[in-house]
Scaffold this motif. Sequence first.
Motif, PDB file in Angstrom:
ATOM      1  N   LEU A  21       0.832  -1.189   0.000  1.00 29.98           N
ATOM      2  CA  LEU A  21       0.000   0.000   0.000  1.00 29.98           C
ATOM      3  C   LEU A  21       0.871   1.245   0.000  1.00 29.98           C
ATOM      4  CD1 LEU A  21      -2.776  -0.939   2.591  1.00 29.98           C
ATOM      5  CD2 LEU A  21      -2.880  -1.050   0.090  1.00 29.98           C
ATOM      6  N   LEU A  22       0.374   2.278  -0.647  1.00 29.84           N
ATOM      7  CA  LEU A  22       1.023   3.585  -0.643  1.00 29.84           C
ATOM      8  C   LEU A  22      -0.051   4.592  -0.280  1.00 29.84           C
ATOM      9  CD1 LEU A  22       3.536   5.351  -1.231  1.00 29.84           C
ATOM     10  CD2 LEU A  22       2.808   5.422  -3.630  1.00 29.84           C
ATOM     11  N   THR A  23      -0.265   4.769   1.024  1.00 32.82           N
ATOM     12  CA  THR A  23      -1.280   5.678   1.546  1.00 32.82           C
ATOM     13  C   THR A  23      -0.647   6.528   2.641  1.00 32.82           C
ATOM     14  OG1 THR A  23      -2.053   4.220   3.324  1.00 32.82           O
ATOM     15  CG2 THR A  23      -3.026   3.892   1.139  1.00 32.82           C
ATOM     16  N   PRO A  24      -1.308   7.620   3.042  1.00 35.26           N
ATOM     17  CA  PRO A  24      -0.722   8.433   4.109  1.00 35.26           C
ATOM     18  C   PRO A  24      -0.445   7.662   5.387  1.00 35.26           C
ATOM     19  CG  PRO A  24      -2.458   9.660   3.007  1.00 35.26           C
ATOM     20  CD  PRO A  24      -2.503   8.254   2.455  1.00 35.26           C
ATOM     21  N   ALA A  25      -1.270   6.660   5.693  1.00 39.42           N
ATOM     22  CA  ALA A  25      -1.107   5.920   6.944  1.00 39.42           C
ATOM     23  C   ALA A  25      -0.220   4.700   6.812  1.00 39.42           C
ATOM     24  CB  ALA A  25      -2.482   5.490   7.478  1.00 39.42           C
ATOM     25  N   GLN A  26       0.016   4.249   5.589  1.00 40.59           N
ATOM     26  CA  GLN A  26       0.790   3.017   5.405  1.00 40.59           C
ATOM     27  C   GLN A  26       1.489   3.067   4.054  1.00 40.59           C
ATOM     28  OE1 GLN A  26      -1.560  -0.462   6.066  1.00 40.59           O
ATOM     29  NE2 GLN A  26       0.108  -1.891   5.667  1.00 40.59           N
ATOM     30  N   PHE A  27       2.779   3.224   4.091  1.00 44.56           N
ATOM     31  CA  PHE A  27       3.563   3.281   2.866  1.00 44.56           C
ATOM     32  C   PHE A  27       4.942   2.707   3.146  1.00 44.56           C
ATOM     33  CE2 PHE A  27       4.105   7.263   5.157  1.00 44.56           C
ATOM     34  CZ  PHE A  27       5.482   7.458   5.154  1.00 44.56           C
ATOM     35  N   PRO A  28       5.670   2.286   2.113  1.00 41.39           N
ATOM     36  CA  PRO A  28       7.028   1.775   2.346  1.00 41.39           C
ATOM     37  C   PRO A  28       7.934   2.911   2.825  1.00 41.39           C
ATOM     38  CG  PRO A  28       6.185   1.101   0.186  1.00 41.39           C
ATOM     39  CD  PRO A  28       5.281   2.164   0.690  1.00 41.39           C
ATOM     40  N   SER A  29       8.225   2.933   4.111  1.00 42.72           N
ATOM     41  CA  SER A  29       8.973   4.057   4.662  1.00 42.72           C
ATOM     42  C   SER A  29      10.384   4.147   4.098  1.00 42.72           C
ATOM     43  CB  SER A  29       9.035   3.975   6.186  1.00 42.72           C
ATOM     44  OG  SER A  29       9.710   2.804   6.599  1.00 42.72           O
ATOM     45  N   VAL A  30      10.854   3.067   3.468  1.00 41.94           N
ATOM     46  CA  VAL A  30      12.176   3.115   2.844  1.00 41.94           C
ATOM     47  C   VAL A  30      12.209   4.180   1.751  1.00 41.94           C
ATOM     48  CG1 VAL A  30      11.673   1.363   1.108  1.00 41.94           C
ATOM     49  CG2 VAL A  30      14.018   1.646   1.911  1.00 41.94           C
ATOM     50  N   LEU A  31      11.033   4.555   1.233  1.00 42.03           N
ATOM     51  CA  LEU A  31      10.975   5.519   0.132  1.00 42.03           C
ATOM     52  C   LEU A  31      11.037   6.968   0.596  1.00 42.03           C
ATOM     53  CD1 LEU A  31       8.188   3.879  -2.071  1.00 42.03           C
ATOM     54  CD2 LEU A  31      10.676   3.704  -2.343  1.00 42.03           C
TER      55      LEU A  31
END
Length: 365
Positions: A21-31
């Motif tokens: 998922l790429l959402t404000p609450a859940q996204f790959p924080s590595v990015l």
Amino acid sequence: MAGTDNTVADDDALYVLTAVLLTPAQFPSVLGDDYPAACAALGLEPYAEGYGLVLGQDSDGARWTVVVDDVSLVAVAIASWDCGMEYDLSPDDRSVVCALPGWPLAVAVAAPGVAAPHDPAPDPDADGEDLSPLSPPDTDVWGPAQRRLGADAIALQWAVWREQIDDATAFAPTGGDDATGADTSAEAGTGVGPEAGPGTGGHAGAGAASDADTHSASGAGAQEPGSEADSETEPGSSSSSGESDAGSEETAGAGDDAGAEAVPAGPADQDTPLSRTHPGVRRALADAHAYLDTPPPPGRIRSSFAPGDARMIRADGPGWSMVARTDDIAFMLLDEVPGEIMTVGRGTELPKLLRALDAIAVRPS
């Protein structure tokens, strides 16, 4: 899944390997530190509804990342895979926003019956204007990506790290309150991995898995209607967010000497009761406190479930990442202290700060 005109050919199937998922609450924080930064890394607009990222291979084995706006469909697929169930993730063509060459995250699976994963060949009709293939950030060298992955790892394995800090140390009253009132301690030690015991420093090593390693489909097959997915999964290395992984740990002492550097602690120093407060920890806590007055970009502070009535807080800022529980202590990772995990004692004001951050954080829907 059929692609769009800027990606895989319409008559070519995509072998879906995993999705995130790429959402404000859940996204790959590595990015990135926040949702807009993660979107920018992929050349996407930070729409509030978010996206789903479907990672797979075409029939030639080339790596593709298909961006879809059907977030719910991707979330259901991830939840099914996490429960060990098969799920045929085949988004409708109308939900495809774009498809990007390459993968932004490391993927530990490969489609059967096709060539090994590789970047797509340049499009001869693109006149040199085709997009450069995405590739995972380098996590072999300590930096922002590895720091965020390490914080994600602690969030996922909180109990492993927390049990190494005794309550007498974590909750001991001290005179070392920082600008926010939180007692802070940082002891840069030599312990490596979850087995590092109290008194040794935790170390966030480079064997960190990306977010994509967490949600792998139970199999990888050509995702055409009615097809089954079937592939072999290689165990991913443990890492970091989001939301991926296992890291390692550092001990908490009571804070004193506000401006002092962290004191290296080797095995012989394991019984040292106090450590000096690292100035980087103080700066990070001050940054976090400033978020209460000037809210940061979406996703910079995220709140997720924790046992009991607590919440797990993940916050990032320039050069730092924090993971904490609202009913407990906090851990801090700094760019300036490669691989080390700082412990922030409970103190008198840290609970207030964490509750305030939770109030402005984004939460998974």
